[in-house]
Design a protein around this motif. Structure first.
Motif, short mmCIF file in Angstrom:
data_model
loop_
_atom_site.label_atom_id
_atom_site.label_comp_id
_atom_site.label_asym_id
_atom_site.label_seq_id
_atom_site.Cartn_x
_atom_site.Cartn_y
_atom_site.Cartn_z
N ILE A 350 0.85 -1.18 0.05
CA ILE A 350 -0.07 -0.14 0.13
C ILE A 350 1.11 1.00 -0.02
O ILE A 350 1.38 1.57 1.00
CB ILE A 350 -0.80 -0.03 1.10
CG1 ILE A 350 -1.87 -1.09 1.01
CG2 ILE A 350 -1.84 1.15 1.27
CD1 ILE A 350 -2.36 -1.77 2.07
N ARG A 353 1.16 4.33 2.28
CA ARG A 353 0.92 4.00 3.95
C ARG A 353 2.52 3.58 4.30
O ARG A 353 3.18 3.49 3.44
CB ARG A 353 0.10 2.98 4.31
CG ARG A 353 -1.40 3.12 3.83
CD ARG A 353 -2.14 4.48 4.43
NE ARG A 353 -2.01 4.53 5.68
CZ ARG A 353 -2.36 5.80 6.39
NH1 ARG A 353 -2.84 6.74 5.36
NH2 ARG A 353 -2.47 6.03 7.49
N ASN A 356 5.78 0.75 8.29
CA ASN A 356 5.33 -0.17 9.69
C ASN A 356 3.92 -0.62 9.22
O ASN A 356 3.83 -1.93 9.56
CB ASN A 356 5.37 1.03 10.54
CG ASN A 356 5.41 0.34 12.11
OD1 ASN A 356 5.92 -0.46 12.13
ND2 ASN A 356 4.70 1.03 12.93
N GLU A 357 3.24 0.02 8.93
CA GLU A 357 1.47 -0.29 8.38
C GLU A 357 1.76 -1.64 7.32
O GLU A 357 1.07 -2.65 7.62
CB GLU A 357 1.01 0.64 7.98
CG GLU A 357 0.41 1.49 9.03
CD GLU A 357 -0.40 2.67 8.67
OE1 GLU A 357 -1.51 2.41 7.73
OE2 GLU A 357 -0.15 3.96 9.01
N LEU A 361 0.69 -5.48 8.26
CA LEU A 361 -0.66 -5.58 7.87
C LEU A 361 -1.28 -6.99 7.86
O LEU A 361 -2.72 -7.16 8.11
CB LEU A 361 -0.73 -5.28 6.31
CG LEU A 361 -2.18 -4.98 5.73
CD1 LEU A 361 -2.88 -3.69 6.37
CD2 LEU A 361 -1.77 -4.48 4.03
N MET A 364 -1.87 -8.33 12.06
CA MET A 364 -2.16 -7.37 13.10
C MET A 364 -2.55 -7.84 14.35
O MET A 364 -2.40 -7.24 15.42
CB MET A 364 -3.12 -6.32 12.42
CG MET A 364 -2.43 -5.10 11.68
SD MET A 364 -3.66 -3.90 11.28
CE MET A 364 -4.71 -4.86 9.92
N GLU A 378 4.40 -3.36 18.12
CA GLU A 378 4.36 -3.53 16.66
C GLU A 378 5.72 -2.76 16.04
O GLU A 378 6.15 -3.57 15.21
CB GLU A 378 3.25 -2.74 16.17
CG GLU A 378 2.98 -2.97 14.55
CD GLU A 378 2.02 -1.78 14.05
OE1 GLU A 378 1.66 -0.83 14.65
OE2 GLU A 378 1.61 -2.06 12.96
N LYS A 415 6.91 -8.59 5.62
CA LYS A 415 5.46 -8.64 5.70
C LYS A 415 5.04 -10.10 6.36
O LYS A 415 4.56 -10.37 7.34
CB LYS A 415 4.59 -8.19 4.82
CG LYS A 415 3.19 -8.60 5.02
CD LYS A 415 2.29 -7.76 4.00
CE LYS A 415 2.25 -8.28 2.67
NZ LYS A 415 1.53 -7.22 2.01
#
Lengths: 505, 318
Positions: A350, A353, A356-357, A361, A364, A378, A415
């Protein structure tokens, strides 16, 4: 060389300087291109290749320097001017207008080339397009819509478009990144034709084989500086890599032997109408399974179906001996399957964004305290993975869209490292990534395999498949045509199966 | 951490606050009655309904969708309140009426959400049809006549105050805080951003995007219901013809606040500022005795301006 020096170069760029916001991206760069020659422009991502080409195309304005065409100084201020001067570029990221026909795309904004009115004379445009398509051996009609074409065909159209401008100089930025081997060969024969017509070609690619196959001269940029420009005969693979990276790379494929254990994932009789048929294979613990084949052989479709992104009509999936039903990606992830897509911008990241996010993802829930997200934990865990993968970044809150291709790919892999998967599927894991980052990704793969992850890797680069896989399966037109152990696999055997195997004997 | 602070980054971060402060000063100079407690509290009371809608709209826009049916839902909410209060007249308990209004609006929005999530209807079209359907429903239920709401209990919601502070403004602020927490501190908030940022990548990361979209629409419906209740209470009637164009004010507040209509980015802090800026424009123009028709032109110009700035700063970065 001696002969070239007598000639006036087709294109000469000298003392090119360019800065973006006080950061110098090009320092005193020079470039010479001769008639009928292919100049390979090499360098890692961020070395300044694209910036230099964008200056030549008039997309960027240089801060200092001269450009001469056939000995005459020119000022290129816009892409339209570049086109008029006979320079065209095939960009790495294609942007066809999908709802238009091939002819409309090729002659966009030049519809009245043949007749001088403002009304579009479709007949002439289509006739000319059909002639070009025939010349380049593309089995399509001028009136076919772009959206019906494969990526490789779109690439061919892009090349035809450049040729149709009667350009004297054509820049190709990674033209083979989505072509299969036979389409590649077609492209090379086109390049040879263009050379014979006296066209000068600037060729950007990360693939060594191609450079040695097609280039006459090689020029290397590193960190915005001109390093060398040599005739291809004087260059070896090792010297080239050394010039690009600035250090010796002992081994391109750092494949380590690791223990191969029991079967983790087994696919039985996988079918999807018009896509793939009777696909069965298994992957073992600690094994790297390479899937080879031409573009369009159905490799990505099979693994997308395994991961729950695409549907399948029939077949069974067994994980550690137990049958699992995978209806969507949630099921796949819960079963311990992870996938890094071939198209990281569409399926991987993404872009707007943060790092980190993006990393957290898919997992979570791991950081949940009640309904709340424990953002401290996180960040800590994401950061430690980012450090482990040597991710170059400003900070973890930086949007992933700002990162280079290699670092973006590391984010996608990160990820799936947050919770160790049982099966990791990598679809073209090193596409559009520079040499340095490639080796990093290869050693990462070995590292993961040694931890007992079963890895499936799709790749269109034969050396990569041969260099990294313990076992190779080959697909042709939706069917499995061969299986080879690492010891028995060669370029020829893999290609033989990729072209259909026994049937083509 | 970048230490490279210059005017453009300051403006990008605090531009809206600066604009808001400048507007306040300007209006304060032109009209002495602006900086009175009564007027300021009045502004807060007035913006609360649009504010509540804008909270939901921020979520919808971040997922990359839009909802233009909220004005009609506000009308449905008022009419449902009227209908329920009428049928149980005599008691002072307004709870059933409030609950019914919120449930009906939520259900209607869930229908829009299903059209978008499951049937892939473009959100503009899905909510356009819901806009018409809901308006029609409001007219059918009320038979075209507004309900007069006599319940004193009910009137408290929109007209009451706690101390000097207007109750609607309090409801708005509490709602804002709750939704801020949801958006910034929960996994659901993350999913909302992810779905709008890149729905394919979100799917490939195991996010149930359809459920996220559906939930966001459901919340939008509930908030429309709440907003409608406050409006009905303030004006003392449940009218089927009311709240036309409310969706535009809500969308405008989000966009002025920096929420991208392309999805993936947006903050509720920005939306709050957008709501206040729009509220201030209306208040200032009426304090200055400027024809109310002008308000629409000014509002339109400000929206266009905000979007141009947004697109420009993004293009520069990207």
């Amino acid at each position: 060389m001696a002969q070239e020096e007598k000639n006036v170069p087709l294109l000469k760029m000298s003392n090119i300087e360019k800065s973006f916001q006080s950061v110098k991206v090009l320092k005193n760069v020079k470039l010479e291109l001769y008639e009928g020659k292919v100049l390979a422009l090499m360098g890692e991502n961020g070395a300044g290749k694209s910036t230099l080409m964008n200056i030549l195309m008039g997309n960027y304005h240089m801060d200092a320097g001269e450009i001469e065409l056939e000995g005459k100084p020119v000022l290129i201020q816009s892409p339209i001017m570049a086109l008029r001067l006979g320079i065209s570029m095939i960009y790495q990221e294609l942007n066809p207008i999908l709802d238009m026909t091939i002819a409309e795309n090729i002659f966009l904004n030049r519809e009245n080339t043949f007749v001088h009115t403002n009304f579009v004379k479709e007949k002439y445009v289509n006739q000319e397009t059909d002639r070009l398509l025939q010349q380049f051996d593309v089995a399509r009609k001028a009136t076919d819509k772009m959206k019906e074409l494969s990526v490789a065909e779109c690439q061919m159209i892009e090349i035809i478009k450049a040729v149709s401008y009667h350009s004297k100089i054509i820049i190709m930025d990674e033209p083979t990144s989505s072509l299969s081997s036979d389409e590649e060969e077609k492209l090379f024969s086109t390049i040879r034709d263009l050379k014979a017509q006296g066209v000068g070609i600037i060729y950007i690619s990360h693939r060594m084989e191609e450079i040695f196959n097609i280039a006459d001269n090689v020029m290397v940029l590193r960190d915005g500086e001109f390093i060398t420009s040599e005739s291809i005969q004087n260059v070896t693979r090792a010297s080239l890599i050394k010039n690009m990276v600035g250090r010796e790379l002992s081994d391109m494929y750092p494949k380590t032997k690791c223990e191969i254990g029991e079967t983790i994932l087994e696919i039985k009789d996988f079918n999807r109408k018009d896509m793939f048929h009777n696909i069965s294979f298994q992957v073992k613990k600690g094994e790297i399974l390479g899937i080879s084949g031409l573009v369009g052989a159905g490799r990505s479709e099979v693994i997308k179906a395994i991961f729950g992104l695409d549907p399948y009509d029939s077949g069974q999936i067994f994980l550690k001996g137990k049958e699992v039903k995978i209806r969507n990606t949630q099921d796949a992830i819960q079963s311990g399957i992870a996938m890094v897509s071939e198209d990281r911008k569409a399926y991987g990241l993404i872009l707007c964004r943060s790092i980190n996010e993006n990393i957290s993802l898919a997992h979570m829930n791991q950081f949940c305290k009640g309904i709340f997200l424990n953002q401290k934990q996180e960040k800590k865990e994401c950061e430690s993975i980012a450090n482990r993968l040597n991710l170059k970044r400003r900070d973890m809150g930086q949007p992933t869209g700002d990162l280079s291709g290699g670092n973006q790919q590391k984010v996608v892999i990160a990820k799936w490292m947050l919770r160790q998967p049982d099966v990791l599927i990598l679809d073209e894991p090193t596409r559009g990534i520079d040499v340095g980052a490639k080796t990093e990704i290869y050693s990462m793969m070995c590292n993961l395999a040694s931890k007992g992850i079963a890895i499936i890797m799709i790749s269109s680069e034969l050396p990569e498949i041969l260099g990294m896989s313990d076992r190779i399966i080959v697909m042709h037109e939706g069917r499995l045509t061969g299986e080879l152990m690492r010891s028995e696999a060669t370029q020829e055997t893999v290609l033989y199966y990729a072209l259909g195997g026994k049937n083509n004997e | 951490m970048s230490k490279n602070i210059n005017i453009s980054t300051i403006f990008r971060k605090f531009g809206l606050v600066i604009i808001l402060v400048c507007m306040c000063i300007l209006v304060g100079v032109l009209s002495p009655s602006f900086f009175t407690a009564t007027n300021i509290l009045n502004v807060f009371r007035q913006v609360s309904m649009n504010g509540i809608l804008a909270i939901g709209m921020t979520f919808v826009l971040i997922t990359g969708n839009i909802d233009i049916s909220v004005g009609s839902l506000v009308a449905v909410s008022g009419v449902i309140v009227g209908k329920v209060l009428e049928s149980i007249s005599g008691t002072t308990n307004v709870f059933p009426a409030v609950l019914a209004a919120i449930i009906v609006c939520t259900c209607l929005s869930l229908i829009s959400g299903s059209m978008v999530a499951f049937f892939k209807v473009p959100p503009m079209i899905a909510t356009l049809s819901m806009m018409t359907i809901a308006r029609g429903m409001a007219l059918v239920i009320s038979n075209g006549q507004p309900y007069i709401l006599r319940s004193k209990m009910f009137a408290v919601i929109g007209k009451g105050s706690i101390g000097a502070f207007p109750l609607p403004a309090l409801i708005f602020i509490v709602t804002l805080i709750i939704f801020w927490v949801v958006l910034n501190m929960t996994t659901f908030g993350r999913k909302v951003y992810a779905v709008g940022g890149n729905i394919k990548a979100a799917t490939a990361s195991g996010i149930n995007c359809q459920r996220v979209i559906l939930t966001v629409y459901g919340l939008m419906g509930a908030l429309s219901g709440l907003s409608g209740i406050i409006l009905a209470s303030r004006i003392g009637s449940g009218s089927p013809a009311i709240a036309e164009g409310y969706e535009m004010d809500a969308i405008a507040a989000c966009v002025i606040g920096g929420t991208s209509t392309l999805g993936g980015t947006g903050k509720l802090q920005g939306t709050l500022l957008g709501v206040l800026i729009i509220g201030l424009i209306s208040n200032a123009l009426s304090l200055l005795n400027i024809n109310s028709y002008w308000q629409q032109i000014v509002k339109g110009l400000i929206i266009a301006f905000a979007v141009i700035i947004d697109t420009y700063t993004k293009a520069k970065r990207g």
